[in-house]
Design a protein around this motif. Structure first.
Motif, PDB file in Angstrom:
ATOM      1  N   HIS A 283       1.979 -29.394 -58.886  1.00 24.59           N
ATOM      2  CA  HIS A 283       2.149 -28.287 -57.886  1.00 24.59           C
ATOM      3  C   HIS A 283       3.466 -28.731 -56.932  1.00 24.59           C
ATOM      4  CE1 HIS A 283       0.237 -25.287 -55.629  1.00 24.59           C
ATOM      5  NE2 HIS A 283       1.350 -25.756 -54.804  1.00 24.59           N
ATOM      6  N   PRO A 284       4.576 -28.666 -57.564  1.00 23.58           N
ATOM      7  CA  PRO A 284       6.004 -29.192 -56.900  1.00 23.58           C
ATOM      8  C   PRO A 284       5.936 -28.259 -55.766  1.00 23.58           C
ATOM      9  CG  PRO A 284       6.732 -27.850 -58.465  1.00 23.58           C
ATOM     10  CD  PRO A 284       4.893 -27.851 -58.762  1.00 23.58           C
ATOM     11  N   HIS A 285       6.628 -29.083 -54.708  1.00 24.72           N
ATOM     12  CA  HIS A 285       7.182 -28.521 -53.564  1.00 24.72           C
ATOM     13  C   HIS A 285       8.822 -29.139 -53.332  1.00 24.72           C
ATOM     14  CE1 HIS A 285       8.409 -27.531 -49.505  1.00 24.72           C
ATOM     15  NE2 HIS A 285       8.484 -28.376 -49.048  1.00 24.72           N
ATOM     16  N   ILE A 286       9.809 -28.492 -53.151  1.00 22.48           N
ATOM     17  CA  ILE A 286      11.066 -28.288 -53.213  1.00 22.48           C
ATOM     18  C   ILE A 286      11.506 -28.710 -50.972  1.00 22.48           C
ATOM     19  CG2 ILE A 286      12.494 -26.348 -54.075  1.00 22.48           C
ATOM     20  CD1 ILE A 286      13.789 -29.829 -55.067  1.00 22.48           C
ATOM     21  N   PHE A 287      11.868 -29.579 -50.937  1.00 23.92           N
ATOM     22  CA  PHE A 287      12.341 -30.291 -49.202  1.00 23.92           C
ATOM     23  C   PHE A 287      13.761 -29.686 -49.278  1.00 23.92           C
ATOM     24  CE2 PHE A 287      12.130 -32.550 -45.526  1.00 23.92           C
ATOM     25  CZ  PHE A 287      11.806 -31.635 -44.588  1.00 23.92           C
TER      26      PHE A 287
END
Length: 326
Positions: A283-287
């Motif tokens: 479950h990635p989140h690119i910030f």
């Protein structure tokens, strides 16, 4: 219990020093189960601090409390302190069984949160709320704002991600086929001036835009996270169901609808046996930080989901794609 006491003492230090200049984030909320358990991270920079929204499970002694959303704050993206929760709102019948998998954007001076209902099977859908302080949210009166239609989908929508591109908003979501077996990604769009109400979203494709095809993706692609570079969109996504192991892939699109994988292998695999994320990296989140650096947040564990931890690592743009350090 002695083992988990040691586990807690190790991981409640939300950061550990590995060298004089390098720090590793490990965050796990213990308020619900007495063990570190946080999933589905999403981070924004808002009014002088970082806010991270994440899924937290039902209370161990009250399963009916359902999945909710936790909120933590940080000054450095490493050390996190929990500052709030989002629980089902009174009068919001659609989310009484639970809400989770947050995705957020900042527009002007407002945080817009997109999240899913939980516990309703095929009827789970995407909802919207907004906040002036990032902590207390007002629900959209048209909730749920989106679920997909067509013979290709069961109608379920989870794992919302909203991105602004080509003068419109794209809402990426995960859904399942009619047999509720295969998880896949779909997309809807809304105009630039949208208030994010239900009548503003139009399904942009009558089929999945990304479907599990590679061996490591198993029967599931979910958790899309979007970033723009060079007039193209890049999608970090989770392949395979939790602990299968879930791993992170990368795809690219010129128009936000048609996508091409950049590799046949995971961009970020699960860890090796004995490592903290040997059961999955998911479950990635690119910030994109305000200083121009970019971080990939994700969840992991090494005990098949008895615990869940959140972490991040810096990723680098080489002019064509993203790379991991080393």
């Amino acid at each position: 219990m002695k083992f988990y006491a040691l586990l807690l003492s190790a991981f409640l230090l939300s950061a550990t020093t590995t060298t004089a200049q390098q720090f590793v984030m490990k965050y796990g909320d213990t308020s619900r189960k007495g063990l570190p358990y946080s999933k589905d991270p999403h981070v924004v920079s808002f009014k002088g601090r970082y806010l991270m929204y994440f899924s937290i499970p039902p209370f161990a002694n009250n399963p009916a409390s359902g999945w909710n959303i936790g909120i933590a704050e940080s000054k450095d993206l490493v050390q996190w302190n929990k500052v709030g929760e989002i629980r089902p709102a009174a009068g919001a019948a659609y989310e009484q069984k639970g809400l989770c998998a947050p995705g957020a954007i900042v527009r002007n001076d407002t945080v817009h949160l997109f999240y899913q209902t939980y516990g309703n099977g095929k009827n789970d859908a995407i909802c919207h709320a907004w906040s002036a302080d990032g902590l207390t949210f007002t629900r959209n009166s048209s909730n749920p704002i989106f679920h997909p239609t067509g013979s290709w989908t069961s109608g379920r929508a989870i794992d919302a991600e909203v991105a602004f591109f080509n003068n419109k908003y794209f809402l990426y979501f995960a859904t399942r086929d009619t047999a509720m077996k295969i998880q896949m990604i779909g997309v809807a769009t809304a105009p630039a001036h949208t208030n994010f109400n239900r009548d503003q979203w139009k399904q942009a494709a009558g089929k999945p835009i990304l479907y599990p095809q590679l061996d490591w993706e198993g029967e599931c692609i979910e958790g899309a996270s979007i970033i723009e570079r060079g007039n193209r969109l890049f999608m970090f996504y989770a392949g395979a169901y939790n602990n299968a192991p879930q791993q992170i892939g990368l795809a690219v699109s010129e128009d936000g609808i048609n996508w091409q994988r950049l590799s046949q292998q995971p961009f970020l695999p699960n860890g090796k046996p004995g490592e903290w994320n040997s059961s999955e990296s998911g479950h990635p989140h690119i910030f994109d930080d305000k200083d121009g650096r970019t971080y990939l947040f994700y969840q992991g564990n090494n005990d098949k989901g008895r615990t869940w931890l959140l972490t991040q690592e810096e990723v680098f743009w080489d002019g064509k794609s993203f790379k991991r350090k080393g």
